[in-house]
Design an enzyme around this catalytic site. Sequence first.
Site, mmCIF file in Angstrom:
data_model
loop_
_atom_site.group_PDB
_atom_site.id
_atom_site.type_symbol
_atom_site.label_atom_id
_atom_site.label_comp_id
_atom_site.label_asym_id
_atom_site.label_seq_id
_atom_site.Cartn_x
_atom_site.Cartn_y
_atom_site.Cartn_z
ATOM 1 N N LYS A 146 -14.430 17.464 11.360
ATOM 2 C CA LYS A 146 -15.616 17.426 12.682
ATOM 3 C C LYS A 146 -15.476 18.909 13.549
ATOM 4 C CE LYS A 146 -16.574 13.108 15.332
ATOM 5 N NZ LYS A 146 -16.314 12.532 16.038
ATOM 6 N N THR A 192 0.579 -1.041 0.316
ATOM 7 C CA THR A 192 -0.305 0.345 -0.040
ATOM 8 C C THR A 192 1.310 1.436 -0.155
ATOM 9 O OG1 THR A 192 -0.045 0.405 2.310
ATOM 10 C CG2 THR A 192 -1.825 -1.289 1.457
ATOM 11 N N TRP A 219 -19.876 15.550 11.587
ATOM 12 C CA TRP A 219 -19.008 14.709 10.555
ATOM 13 C C TRP A 219 -20.043 15.796 9.813
ATOM 14 C CZ3 TRP A 219 -17.989 8.670 10.931
ATOM 15 C CH2 TRP A 219 -17.107 8.903 11.963
ATOM 16 N N GLU A 259 -5.582 -4.182 -0.235
ATOM 17 C CA GLU A 259 -5.424 -5.003 0.715
ATOM 18 C C GLU A 259 -7.311 -5.998 0.754
ATOM 19 O OE1 GLU A 259 -5.301 -1.457 1.633
ATOM 20 O OE2 GLU A 259 -4.362 -1.522 3.279
#
Length: 545
Positions: free
Chosen positions: A444, A191, A449, A336
């Site tokens: 936030k 990654t 959010w 992944e």
Amino acid sequence: MLGLMQQHPLLISSMITFADRHHGGTEIVSATVEGALAKTGAKHRYTYREAHIRAKRLANALIGLGIAPSDRVGTLAWNGYRHFELYFGVSGMGAILHTINPRLFPDQISWIANHAEDKVLFFDLSFVGLVEKLAPHLNCKAYVLMTDEAHMPAQSSLPNLLCYETLLAAASPDYAWPVFDENTASSMCYTSGTTGNPKGALYSHRSTVLHVYGAAMPDALCLSSRDAVMPVVPMFHANAWSLAYACPAVGAKLVLPGMSLDGKSVYELMESEKVTFSAGVPTVWLGLLQHVDGNGLRFSSLNRTVIGGSACPPAIINRFKDQYNVDVLHAWGMTEMSPLGTVGTLKAKHDGLPIEKQRETLYKQGHAIFGVDMKIVDDTGAELPWDGKAFGDLHVQGPWVTSGYYKRDGETVLIDGWFPTGDVATIDPDGYMQITDRSKDVIKSGGEWISSIDIENLAMSHPAVAEAACIAMAHPKWDERPLLVVVKKAGQEISRDEMLAFFGGKIAKWWIPDDVVFVNELPHTATGKLQKLKLREQFKGHVPA
Ligand code: AMP
């Protein structure tokens, strides 16, 4: 009582064997690296049957180089036929194909190659200079340049530099693919790791073959032997989203674009090879659409394209469909996850709905492919409702999802058997998932959010905006407030106040950014994602106008 079906391990070699026997005359066409460097635009074409023979020669050549099962073989290569042969030759003989992203910093590349303990490195002609710089820091016993004798450099500082074509010519085509446990590791990909060291996802033969079955299904990529598929997504980025395997498995023609990924080159190859299906990250398609729009062109064969890797702005989905009648499949996944998790296609219940309603669904990242399960959870790990409103951490599980990272023993990655993706999402009652943020990019404000992706998508629907990134800036009262960073389209003008006014009535008032700044370009990672961490650093302490 056990079933009475035959026991055949799921092996990668079976896909190329199948393509040879059942679609042997189907072509693989590659824009060659040699042709791109010499600006001749040369193409190489051959069939699955020929590719299979060369993959077997390669397997013998690898044995000759001392490669044993489970050894790692690195590649630094574009999408091309020799890379395709490595996909099958290396994994097929039981070794592990390690595709490395050449766009990473050289330090990261050598770290990755050393961590994987790559024994041999195969690389394209465009990377000679890079590999010469890397070699003193690597432990490879041979370097194989993926070209013919005519293109070998007269001089090179590389120790034990070999020519791919010479190696293949000297190797026998007689080779029987070995049969072994399907859980054997087949390939690996690191990654990009925006924080800390990159982490290695280690795929198995079984996970790869199951992923291909899932990817090819009608409500996933819907691949068939009638397709001509061009993966623009690199073969060094999460298995080209399965396409280098899935095309031989379904017998689709494969068109590999090499190193020229500008709009003009991609368009011309698509047209000349009658490509029906393509795949790539949003930035590639922006370049393609610009070329097609700017020159009054049409797509004569392309009918669908999968876009993912980062959020596909609705404006791209609309342009493809409304102007060119090309369906965009918005997909989400991760290295992944081999990488496919969700794909956006409509269900029967959407038939007959007004186009705008259908589009609202298609803008999302899609529904799970059979093989992947997903859920969203709150901070305590409790599952959140699928109401399309509740945001939560997205967790996934399935036979092509990682259970842990390579050589990080003792690290617990899964939570109750689920892989935490680091993405924040909603899931609606029909199972369509929508990514709102990376958990570390979430804004936030006053404890609530705000989705940076929603704001970016909206900003990018303004005709003067080429690209936009929304990041959090510190705020004394609300903790964080959104700041929008915008790249204007060439020759277009828009002011801060016009940009802010554009949001009016389209999103909740408290979601509207506190400020807009204009920049010439935005920082991207080696896989084309916005580097928000960098932007946050750049605009740390920014005071709104
Ligand atoms: P990679 O492992 O480089 O493929 O990166 C995986 C990450 O890319 C995911 O965890 C998401 O954050 C992001 N990503 C991939 N596809 C999408 C998409 N369609 N929309 C939004 N983010 C995406």
